[in-house]
Design a protein around this motif. Sequence first.
Motif: not given
Length: 433
Positions: A63, A66, A83, A94, A96-98, A100, A103, A106-107
């Motif tokens: 990522y 990130l 996720r 956190y 997030f979509d693995q 993505d 990213v 992240p949420e």
Amino acid sequence: MSSLFRSPVLRHTAAACFAISAANSLPVATAFAESPDSPTINLANPPAELNASPLDVQVVEAYPNLRISRPIVMMGAGDGSGRLFVASQTGEIYAFDQDDETVEEPEIFMDLSDRVGYKDRENEEGFLGLAFHPKFKENGKFYVYYTTSQRPHVSIVSEFRTQEGSQHKLGDADSERELMRIDQPFWNHNGGTVAFGPDGYLYIALGDGGKGNDPLKSAQDLSKLLGSILRIDVDSQDDGLAYGIPDDNPLVGRTHVWPEIYAWGIRNIWRMSFDPATGELWAADVGQNDWEEINLIRNGGNYGWSVREGANRFTLGGEKGSDVNEKYIEPLIEYPHTDDWGKSVTGGSVYRGKDTPVLDGYYLYGDYVSGRLWAMKIDPASKKVLENRTIAWEQLPVFTFGETESGEVLMSTMMGGGRIYKFVTGDDDAAQQ
């Protein structure tokens, strides 16, 4: 059994350790194995038949955009959501979509930074472990291991749930149910891995408590929790406990011991993981002065610390040490504390993903100090080490390993703001980016 061993919240204090140590320490071993030699492979002096050739695998950022400070846990929840959960040592989790790869932001799944104690100068504490219940998709339960900010050097293992109505997308920080509270005599050697085994039980790795030479003599004393791997049933509660103790734990029925203990003789496991295909439990135990080691953990196993370091007699701190002995399980491999090898092993995972088939069945691990990476393979029947192959990369500190829900192995470093990497074949297009 006295209240020292049974309370609604499990407690373990240094004072209690000293009070009962002499009466309950393990007897001195006298029965030696048939061979005076350890079966452990010294990677600095390997047998000729060991395949130590470089592996045609490259390490690339998974990522690239990130950055997560001190990314200490990376894992899927096993709920089919795809996720990736990444936890910081400071207490934020956190998600997030693995898949993505772009990213950036992240949420937050859950933030425990207000109750997690972490200091850069005491960097073996903080948020250390995360595990999702095997039925997380149905019950929304997950488990964490962290150092509390309420008091110095106290480790907590707790159960949490997701927020009601969130479809398991958000953790509920107010749902904490404390399972264990463990006083640590020093700030280092906290262990911290928590993982569910294929049997559905929660395994918890505890270091020997810290400082050097195992000063409390915890690892060979079954009246102390430290220096061991615990195994508990989070789906039941025995009398006076917040959890159950599996009937086949090796110390069940004995007195003046902790029946939660599954294996012992541990210095400081960083990290342990189950092979998804075989169910075997792999663990990297960080050495002290001279040797790093990798072990396969089994029920009732004694891994030798602090009379053994790796496959060698340990005599510092007043220890008499021990030669090879049938009481102690020898490591699969060891490597020496040198600049060429490293000084702090970081345990990883057995690769069972699909994206990089050349890695199938290899246990990936590294070293925090030297930044080196290896891929080890064993014979499924004999457990003999057949290969220990190098993986080239930029050799930053190897902080931790993890897996996506789909089984791709990840690795992190805290350098550069906290970065996450994946493994690809040498001719993969991603390796050229």
